[in-house]
Scaffold this motif. Structure first.
Motif, short mmCIF file in Angstrom:
data_model
loop_
_atom_site.label_atom_id
_atom_site.label_comp_id
_atom_site.label_asym_id
_atom_site.label_seq_id
_atom_site.Cartn_x
_atom_site.Cartn_y
_atom_site.Cartn_z
N ASP A 22 -2.58 52.74 51.56
CA ASP A 22 -2.91 53.87 52.43
C ASP A 22 -2.66 55.20 51.70
N ARG B 258 -10.62 53.31 47.15
CA ARG B 258 -9.81 52.25 47.76
C ARG B 258 -10.57 50.91 47.83
N ALA B 259 -11.80 50.94 48.31
CA ALA B 259 -12.56 49.70 48.49
C ALA B 259 -12.80 49.00 47.15
N SER C 131 -11.33 45.35 46.01
CA SER C 131 -12.19 44.23 45.60
C SER C 131 -11.86 43.80 44.17
N SER D 144 -2.37 53.67 59.20
CA SER D 144 -3.33 53.37 58.12
C SER D 144 -3.15 51.95 57.61
N LYS E 138 -4.78 49.69 60.02
CA LYS E 138 -6.25 49.75 59.86
C LYS E 138 -6.70 48.88 58.70
N LEU E 139 -5.98 48.99 57.58
CA LEU E 139 -6.33 48.17 56.41
C LEU E 139 -6.22 46.68 56.75
N SER E 140 -5.18 46.33 57.51
CA SER E 140 -4.98 44.91 57.85
C SER E 140 -6.09 44.41 58.78
N GLU E 141 -6.67 45.34 59.54
CA GLU E 141 -7.77 44.95 60.42
C GLU E 141 -9.08 44.80 59.65
N LYS E 142 -9.21 45.61 58.59
CA LYS E 142 -10.45 45.61 57.83
C LYS E 142 -10.50 44.47 56.80
N TYR E 143 -9.34 44.13 56.22
CA TYR E 143 -9.32 43.13 55.14
C TYR E 143 -8.49 41.93 55.56
N ASP E 144 -9.10 40.74 55.45
CA ASP E 144 -8.36 39.56 55.90
C ASP E 144 -7.13 39.27 55.05
#
Ligand code: NI
Length: 254
Positions: free
Chosen positions: A13, A21-22, A26, A48, A51-57
């Motif tokens: 974050d 970040r993306a 990756s 934040s 949010k990251l934990s929601e976006k990336y498994d």
């Protein structure tokens, strides 16, 4: 290339990742990193992390108020933070603790905020991720008082204080600092910690291990720390990475 790397302490974050970040996430995923815990330091960065934990498994969140931010944290922040512990991918109370090196917050306030969150951890039955910089005595005293499960991250104490942490059934987190030239104590600790109590971490974007020291750190650089620690312990690096991965899954319940 190594597989199965679990970075138990990262700050994706952080604004140092705002540009790319993306791409970084990756990149690390394709370089053997398959689990990351992103640690909040205050309400904003905790949100934040969530949010990251929601976006990336493969990302999980730790939520809490760091020693540095203790003075600024309000009652309203704590009531928001409390709500986050109900979320499935929030797996720890962190990053919390004491920092008498920088003393960015007054020590009595640091202690108050730390104790409050140790209580929260016990209430929610969550492990803690502890920051202890030049505050070993007070940190240990409070850990002994509240007996949370968890990890002392970027462990900087002696073997003697590692023994006290281990006696509390807690884990020792090691990362880039072990590889630094002046790292006598962390190397002794890296040799000493039992197999089932060691966690690997970066603290990225900070604490890049040698040979990346001074650069922006990312989770793929754990490989360099792991090779160093495996060398000290005279074990195979992938075996060490696997063991630390299992340890982290057990501690964080994932
Ligand atoms: Ni950190």
């Amino acid at each position: 290339m190594y597989q199965n790397i679990f970075d138990t302490h990262a700050h994706y974050d952080d604004e140092k990742f705002d540009e790319d970040r993306a791409e970084v996430l990756s990149f690390v995923k394709s370089n053997g990193v398959n689990r990351i815990i992103d640690c909040g330091c205050d309400l904003k960065s905790s949100l934040s992390a969530v949010k990251l934990s929601e976006k990336y498994d493969f990302i999980y969140a730790a939520v809490g108020v760091h020693a540095h931010e203790a003075e600024e944290a309000t009652e309203a922040d704590f009531s928001e933070i409390r709500k986050l512990y109900t979320l499935e991918k929030v797996v720890a109370v962190g990053e919390i603790g004491l920092d008498y090196h920088y003393d960015f917050s007054p020590r009595d306030r640091q202690i108050e905020v730390f104790e409050r969150q140790l209580l929260l951890a016990n209430e929610w039955n969550l492990p803690v991720i502890i920051h202890d910089r030049e505050a070993h005595e007070d940190t240990l005293r409070l850990l002994k008082k509240y007996r949370p499960k968890g990890v002392v991250h970027c462990f900087s104490g002696s073997v003697e204080s590692a023994k006290e942490v281990l006696a509390l059934d807690m884990y020792i987190g090691l990362g880039g600092a072990v590889t630094f030239k002046n790292a006598r104590k962390p190397v002794e600790v890296a040799k000493y910690v039992p197999d089932d109590r060691l966690l690997l971490e970066t603290d990225c974007p900070y604490m890049a291990p040698v040979p990346f020291r001074g650069k922006r750190c990312d989770s793929s650089m754990i490989a360099a720390s792991a090779e160093f620690i495996a060398g000290v312990r005279q074990v195979d690096t992938q075996t060490l990475i696997n063991q630390c991965h299992d340890n982290a899954r057990l501690l964080f319940g994932i």
